[in-house]
Motif scaffolding. Structure first.
Motif, PDB file in Angstrom:
ATOM      1  N   ALA A 126     -40.340 -10.133  28.981  1.00 32.28           N
ATOM      2  CA  ALA A 126     -41.662 -10.516  29.837  1.00 32.28           C
ATOM      3  C   ALA A 126     -42.738 -10.707  28.799  1.00 32.28           C
ATOM      4  CB  ALA A 126     -41.781  -9.300  30.623  1.00 32.28           C
ATOM      5  N   ALA A 127     -42.593  -9.813  27.531  1.00 31.64           N
ATOM      6  CA  ALA A 127     -43.628  -9.924  26.516  1.00 31.64           C
ATOM      7  C   ALA A 127     -43.392 -11.363  26.073  1.00 31.64           C
ATOM      8  CB  ALA A 127     -43.417  -8.900  25.341  1.00 31.64           C
ATOM      9  N   TYR A 128     -42.362 -12.110  25.858  1.00 22.29           N
ATOM     10  CA  TYR A 128     -42.335 -13.544  25.414  1.00 22.29           C
ATOM     11  C   TYR A 128     -42.084 -14.403  26.442  1.00 22.29           C
ATOM     12  CZ  TYR A 128     -42.244 -11.065  20.926  1.00 22.29           C
ATOM     13  OH  TYR A 128     -42.633 -10.381  19.692  1.00 22.29           O
ATOM     14  N   ALA A 129     -42.693 -14.205  27.635  1.00 19.73           N
ATOM     15  CA  ALA A 129     -43.217 -15.093  28.693  1.00 19.73           C
ATOM     16  C   ALA A 129     -41.816 -15.913  29.122  1.00 19.73           C
ATOM     17  CB  ALA A 129     -43.942 -16.174  28.157  1.00 19.73           C
ATOM     18  N   ALA A 130     -40.645 -15.027  29.335  1.00 20.83           N
ATOM     19  CA  ALA A 130     -39.426 -15.549  30.207  1.00 20.83           C
ATOM     20  C   ALA A 130     -40.154 -15.716  31.628  1.00 20.83           C
ATOM     21  CB  ALA A 130     -38.337 -14.499  30.076  1.00 20.83           C
ATOM     22  N   LYS A 131     -39.690 -16.921  32.231  1.00 19.22           N
ATOM     23  CA  LYS A 131     -40.144 -16.997  33.377  1.00 19.22           C
ATOM     24  C   LYS A 131     -38.915 -16.412  34.592  1.00 19.22           C
ATOM     25  CE  LYS A 131     -42.626 -21.482  32.766  1.00 19.22           C
ATOM     26  NZ  LYS A 131     -43.584 -20.773  32.442  1.00 19.22           N
ATOM     27  N   SER A 132     -37.784 -16.232  34.166  1.00 18.09           N
ATOM     28  CA  SER A 132     -36.677 -15.722  34.966  1.00 18.09           C
ATOM     29  C   SER A 132     -35.696 -14.950  33.881  1.00 18.09           C
ATOM     30  CB  SER A 132     -36.290 -16.921  35.951  1.00 18.09           C
ATOM     31  OG  SER A 132     -35.648 -17.755  35.142  1.00 18.09           O
ATOM     32  N   PHE A 133     -34.857 -14.367  34.407  1.00 20.85           N
ATOM     33  CA  PHE A 133     -33.669 -13.747  33.665  1.00 20.85           C
ATOM     34  C   PHE A 133     -32.747 -13.304  34.695  1.00 20.85           C
ATOM     35  CE2 PHE A 133     -37.386 -10.926  34.066  1.00 20.85           C
ATOM     36  CZ  PHE A 133     -36.915 -10.047  34.497  1.00 20.85           C
ATOM     37  N   PRO A 134     -31.520 -13.215  34.428  1.00 21.32           N
ATOM     38  CA  PRO A 134     -30.384 -12.553  35.206  1.00 21.32           C
ATOM     39  C   PRO A 134     -30.441 -10.879  35.062  1.00 21.32           C
ATOM     40  CG  PRO A 134     -29.119 -13.366  33.311  1.00 21.32           C
ATOM     41  CD  PRO A 134     -30.820 -13.575  33.361  1.00 21.32           C
ATOM     42  N   VAL A 135     -30.301 -10.429  36.234  1.00 19.50           N
ATOM     43  CA  VAL A 135     -29.945  -8.868  36.207  1.00 19.50           C
ATOM     44  C   VAL A 135     -28.913  -8.354  37.278  1.00 19.50           C
ATOM     45  CG1 VAL A 135     -32.562  -8.242  35.952  1.00 19.50           C
ATOM     46  CG2 VAL A 135     -31.598  -8.672  38.198  1.00 19.50           C
ATOM     47  N   GLU A 136     -28.327  -7.323  36.800  1.00 19.86           N
ATOM     48  CA  GLU A 136     -27.022  -6.967  37.470  1.00 19.86           C
ATOM     49  C   GLU A 136     -27.505  -5.785  38.593  1.00 19.86           C
ATOM     50  OE1 GLU A 136     -23.031  -4.351  36.899  1.00 19.86           O
ATOM     51  OE2 GLU A 136     -23.820  -5.277  35.309  1.00 19.86           O
ATOM     52  N   CYS A 137     -27.044  -5.972  39.862  1.00 18.31           N
ATOM     53  CA  CYS A 137     -27.187  -4.917  40.889  1.00 18.31           C
ATOM     54  C   CYS A 137     -25.938  -4.496  41.585  1.00 18.31           C
ATOM     55  CB  CYS A 137     -28.378  -5.349  41.756  1.00 18.31           C
ATOM     56  SG  CYS A 137     -28.172  -6.603  42.577  1.00 18.31           S
ATOM     57  N   ALA A 138     -26.154  -3.807  42.615  1.00 24.67           N
ATOM     58  CA  ALA A 138     -24.958  -3.553  43.510  1.00 24.67           C
ATOM     59  C   ALA A 138     -24.827  -4.671  44.476  1.00 24.67           C
ATOM     60  CB  ALA A 138     -25.144  -2.025  44.229  1.00 24.67           C
ATOM     61  N   ALA A 139     -23.580  -4.964  45.006  1.00 26.27           N
ATOM     62  CA  ALA A 139     -23.644  -6.169  45.805  1.00 26.27           C
ATOM     63  C   ALA A 139     -24.505  -6.020  47.284  1.00 26.27           C
ATOM     64  CB  ALA A 139     -22.171  -6.646  45.978  1.00 26.27           C
TER      65      ALA A 139
END
Length: 168
Positions: A126-139
């Motif tokens: 976020a500090a370096y302005a990523a517009k989006s990114f993947p995360v892992e969560c429970a299905a």
């Protein structure tokens, strides 16, 4: 899922991982998720919109990370752990960092996300302005997270879909 690059063979134990490239204002960084011995159908990856994700995170009730969630790039960079994330990302595609692990309980009275792992990596993005990114969560939480913070036009995928078992 725009950030998904495909499968990456890892040097150790012939393991494969799903590889992701996240674009930031300073450099493209690489993240990954690997199969485990079990539960890959119960683990999911959602590509989230940074702004929508932070809105959800800031709404987390009783979050131990509330001050970080409400921070800004200047305060995040002042955190002594920030440089650890920078170091982790510095190895590039050859040694990608793991996805952050989050929860997004479906049916919560007030929708929110909370972290299991990866807060500082997420702040770095976020500090370096990523517009989006993947995360892992429970299905079982992926549909809610996709609806509330997912990138437009993408869909969540299970780890089993992203990293199918190797055939002998």
């Amino acid at each position: 899922m725009e950030s998904y690059l495909g499968l990456q063979a890892r040097a150790w134990h012939g393991q494969r991982a799903a590889l992701f490239r996240v674009r930031t204002a300073v450099v493209d960084v690489y993240m990954s998720v690997s199969r485990s011995n079990y539960g890959n159908e119960e683990r999911a990856v959602v590509e989230v919109d940074c702004a929508r994700f932070f809105t959800l995170w800031r709404g987390a009730p009783g979050s131990e990370h509330a001050a970080l969630a409400r921070g800004n790039p200047q305060t995040w960079r002042a955190d002594p752990r920030f440089e650890l994330a920078a170091e982790g990302f510095s190895f590039g595609e050859a040694d990608p960092v793991p996805l952050a692990e989050v929860s997004c309980p479906p049916g919560a009275a007030v929708p929110y996300v909370a972290f299991t792992d990866g807060v500082i990596r997420t702040l770095w993005l976020a500090a370096y302005a990523a517009k989006s990114f993947p995360v892992e969560c429970a299905a079982h939480e992926a549909e809610a997270l996709q609806r509330l913070a997912g990138t437009a036009g993408s869909r969540w995928l299970s780890v089993a879909e992203l990293v199918p078992p190797q055939m002998a």
